[in-house]
Design a protein around this motif. Structure first.
Motif, short mmCIF file in Angstrom:
data_model
loop_
_atom_site.label_atom_id
_atom_site.label_comp_id
_atom_site.label_asym_id
_atom_site.label_seq_id
_atom_site.Cartn_x
_atom_site.Cartn_y
_atom_site.Cartn_z
N ILE A 188 0.82 -1.22 0.00
CA ILE A 188 0.00 0.00 0.00
C ILE A 188 0.86 1.27 0.00
O ILE A 188 0.36 2.36 0.25
N LYS A 189 2.12 1.12 -0.33
CA LYS A 189 3.02 2.29 -0.35
C LYS A 189 2.55 3.34 -1.35
O LYS A 189 2.61 4.55 -1.09
N ARG A 190 2.13 2.90 -2.54
CA ARG A 190 1.68 3.85 -3.55
C ARG A 190 0.44 4.61 -3.06
O ARG A 190 0.31 5.82 -3.27
N GLU A 207 -6.04 0.93 -7.93
CA GLU A 207 -5.49 2.02 -7.12
C GLU A 207 -6.04 3.37 -7.58
O GLU A 207 -6.38 4.23 -6.75
N VAL A 208 -6.13 3.57 -8.89
CA VAL A 208 -6.69 4.82 -9.43
C VAL A 208 -8.13 4.99 -8.96
O VAL A 208 -8.53 6.05 -8.45
N PHE A 227 -2.84 -6.12 2.04
CA PHE A 227 -2.15 -5.26 1.07
C PHE A 227 -3.12 -4.62 0.07
O PHE A 227 -2.69 -4.10 -0.96
N ASP A 228 -4.41 -4.67 0.36
CA ASP A 228 -5.39 -4.09 -0.57
C ASP A 228 -5.34 -2.58 -0.52
O ASP A 228 -5.08 -1.97 0.53
N SER A 229 -5.63 -1.96 -1.67
CA SER A 229 -5.58 -0.49 -1.77
C SER A 229 -6.51 0.20 -0.77
O SER A 229 -6.25 1.32 -0.36
N THR A 230 -7.61 -0.47 -0.41
CA THR A 230 -8.56 0.14 0.53
C THR A 230 -8.07 0.13 1.98
O THR A 230 -8.66 0.77 2.84
N LYS A 281 -6.93 -11.69 4.83
CA LYS A 281 -8.22 -11.01 5.04
C LYS A 281 -8.21 -10.26 6.38
O LYS A 281 -8.75 -9.15 6.50
N ALA A 282 -7.62 -10.88 7.40
CA ALA A 282 -7.59 -10.27 8.73
C ALA A 282 -6.68 -9.06 8.78
O ALA A 282 -6.64 -8.35 9.79
N GLY A 283 -5.98 -8.78 7.68
CA GLY A 283 -5.13 -7.59 7.60
C GLY A 283 -5.91 -6.30 7.72
O GLY A 283 -5.32 -5.24 7.96
#
Length: 441
Positions: free
Chosen positions: A30-32, A129-130, A157-160, A192-194
């Motif tokens: 998710i750095k970007r 991501e956009v 690591f999902d964008s949300t 998922k628990a992330g």
């Protein structure tokens, strides 16, 4: 692009640019997104939200929650993917799609940042991501009473996952996207628990061991209070196959409600609806939003989610269901055996190569009284007929290059004792639904 000059002047231009990011594929991390949010003055922190992860059930959970909040008189935003008919469905407020003009404006804000980050070590943004950045910006301005954020892929690591939610949810855990999320249920549950955040409460659906233990352990580490299906709240099924709706009673520690009716078919939908109701009650009580038992019953009655056991035609009987992984195939089979056991079922199936086709094949063959038709469609990473033949292992299937011609032929040949079931990839179901709806007009 000069300051003050717009890159995109039409909706089609903006959409074409967004969709050309698709070839980028997922980029874990998710750095970007963190870089983007910093540049945009942190829109993700400027609205209240519920963050929803899960292998299946996310979409219908969003549909239930949307209807529950609206019925109680509260404004609700939603972010879902993929879209079923039109791109704008991904970002909605009170069931209304984001406008074309807003898409153009948001794309023009993100584009120069896209160009800037493309020159860095992180590389260009993906389509998701956009769109996620556009969504955060939009809701930071509109600020509904609640925004329902559906995870795109996994969670950690999902964008949300840069969101600052008031509540998190995990609907189900099953084998899906194993190339990215991991080869075991435990690894997938960990991803998922992330989304679990420190001190932020969590509601979980009917999640079996060993995934449940993984999630509860992470919640304990994060000091996140958990409300779990069949432990803290439950649903009692009241079978009624005459109207093809589901009926159930809901029970939680301090709240009971009898005779809830939902139009989405399948026992799993009762579990999704009960999990959504528990999240709704928790959020409303925490945020001091009003509701009544009548508003809840009305909300459930009005809830709708396309291509989830959706009866798109009664005569002939045509059902669309996006069963695109093994857990979804299992609940599809259960629903067919419960509601349509006396029907001969003509099945049309298409999928992406990313799906676990070897596992799905045996489920297709378990569909009672089946006649299986396999096809393909125009989409990145789509499974060709050769892929389907080699990987599904369905020996008695018929193969068709042209899905539109296939559906035209089948719709005119379905008799009263038959059902046409179109299933597989949600992207495929999106195209089929659009085609059938256009055909009706």
């Amino acid at each position: 692009m000069d300051k003050g000059e717009s890159m995109f002047t039409t909706y089609d231009e903006a959409l074409e640019w967004i969709h050309t990011r698709k070839g980028m594929g997922p980029k874990p991390g998710i750095k970007r997104m963190e870089w983007l949010m910093e540049k945009l003055d942190h829109p993700e922190e400027k609205f209240s939200s519920i963050h929803i992860a899960g292998t299946n059930g996310k979409g219908s959970t969003v549909a239930y929650l949307t209807a529950l909040f609206q019925s109680a008189g509260h404004s609700v935003g939603s972010f879902t993917s993929p879209h079923i008919t039109r791109f704008n469905e991904r970002i909605m407020v009170n069931g209304e799609q984001i406008s074309d003009e807003a898409i153009i404006a948001l794309a023009n804000i993100i584009y120069p940042l896209y160009m800037e980050i493309s020159e860095t070590e992180w590389g260009p943004l993906t389509e998701f991501e956009v769109v996620t950045a556009m969504m955060f910006l939009h809701f930071s301005k509109v600020r509904p009473d609640v925004v329902l954020l559906e995870v795109g892929l996994g969670g950690l690591f999902d964008s949300t996952n840069i969101a600052k939610p008031q509540l998190t949810m995990i609907t189900t855990i099953g084998m899906d996207h194993v190339q990215i999320l991991g080869n075991t249920i435990e690894e997938i549950a960990f991803q998922k628990a992330g989304i679990i955040k420190s001190e932020i409460p969590l509601v979980i659906g009917n999640i079996q061991e060993p995934a449940r233990t993984v999630i509860l352990d992470i919640a304990r580490e994060k000091n996140s209070a958990v409300l779990a299906y069949n432990t803290d709240f439950s649903a009692q099924n009241k079978p009624n196959v005459t109207d093809l709706h589901e009926h159930f009673d809901f029970s939680a520690q301090e709240f009971q409600l009898a005779d809830i009716e939902i139009s989405l078919m399948g026992h799993h939908q009762i579990e999704n609806a009960a999990t959504a109701l528990q999240a709704f009650l928790l959020y409303c009580n925490a945020e001091q939003l009003a509701y009544t038992k009548e508003s809840i019953l009305t909300g459930f009655d009005q809830a709708f989610w396309p291509v989830r056991m959706e009866i798109i035609s009664q005569e002939p009987l045509i059902i669309l269901d996006g069963a695109h992984n093994e857990p979804a195939m299992a609940v599809l089979l259960d629903t067919l055996q419960t509601n349509f056991k006396n029907k001969k079922i003509k099945v049309v199936f298409a999928a992406l190569t990313t799906k676990e086709l070897e596992a799905i094949g045996p489920w297709l063959m378990r569909i009672p009284n089946h006649e299986i038709h396999l096809t393909t469609f125009d989409f990145p990473r789509v499974a060709t007929l050769t892929d389907l033949k080699e990987r599904l292992g369905v020996e008695d299937a018929a193969y068709h290059e042209d899905w539109q011609e296939l559906i035209r032929e089948l719709t005119v040949s379905v008799s009263n004792d038959e059902l046409l079931l179109i299933t597989g990839s949600l992207y495929f179901l999106s195209e089929v639904r659009h085609y059938l709806m256009e055909d009706e007009r």
